[in-house]
Design an enzyme around this catalytic site. Structure first.
Site, short mmCIF file in Angstrom:
data_model
loop_
_atom_site.label_atom_id
_atom_site.label_comp_id
_atom_site.label_asym_id
_atom_site.label_seq_id
_atom_site.Cartn_x
_atom_site.Cartn_y
_atom_site.Cartn_z
N HIS A 8 31.47 19.77 -32.17
CA HIS A 8 31.79 19.75 -30.75
C HIS A 8 30.58 19.40 -29.90
O HIS A 8 29.45 19.41 -30.39
CB HIS A 8 32.39 21.10 -30.29
N HIS A 81 24.71 21.15 -25.25
CA HIS A 81 24.30 21.05 -26.65
C HIS A 81 25.29 20.19 -27.43
O HIS A 81 26.38 19.90 -26.94
CB HIS A 81 24.18 22.44 -27.29
N GLU A 130 23.11 22.77 -31.90
CA GLU A 130 23.73 23.92 -32.56
C GLU A 130 24.15 23.48 -33.96
O GLU A 130 24.65 22.38 -34.15
CB GLU A 130 24.97 24.37 -31.77
CO CO Z 1 28.74 25.27 -29.19
#
Ligand code: CO
Length: 139
Positions: A8, A81, A130
């Site tokens: 994502h 992120h 991440e």
């Molecule tokens: Co995230």
């Protein structure tokens, strides 16, 4: 470790609900997850599904949220992120640390219920990264 799937893209916003409206109205997004809170991480979360990835909308849970500083610098919100999947988070953290990268905190449970960590943006061209362990039975 081998770099895995883009899971994502995280987008910080002062209001998940208002930004959901923008995605619905302007981009005709129609697969939108239920809202949920991750108080331990200081965020309220909603996921929007695109055919090949998800957008994770994150809003500060309260004033002590780590996101509060980001939104002071970016009051309208912004890209926060990117999240890639990895097979084994603890092996990846050990590998990163051995290479001198700055890993932010210890592995903890993220928005998809699997362990995550963040790698400091200074190691990644200014982009906060991440890493999340690939959900089991999801390949
Ligand atoms: Co995230």
């Amino acid at each position: 470790m081998i770099l895995g799937r883009l899971n994502h893209i995280g987008v910080a916003t002062p209001s998940n609900e208002r930004l959901i409206d923008s995605y619905r109205t302007l981009l005709r997004a129609n697969i939108i997850g239920e809202p949920f809170d991750l108080p331990a991480q200081g965020v309220k979360v909603r996921f929007i599904d695109a055919p090949n990835t998800q957008i994770e909308l994150i809003e500060p849970y309260d004033d002590s949220s780590p996101l509060a500083g980001f939104l002071r610098r970016n009051p309208a919100g912004g890209q926060h992120h990117v999240c890639f999947e990895v097979p084994d988070i603890h092996a990846v953290v050990a590998d990163l640390k051995a290479k001198g990268a700055t890993v932010l905190g210890e592995p903890r449970i993220g928005a998809h219920g699997t362990p995550i960590v963040f790698v400091h943006s200074k190691d990644m061209g200014g982009v906060l990264v991440e890493l999340m362990e690939t959900p089991r039975g999801d390949d």
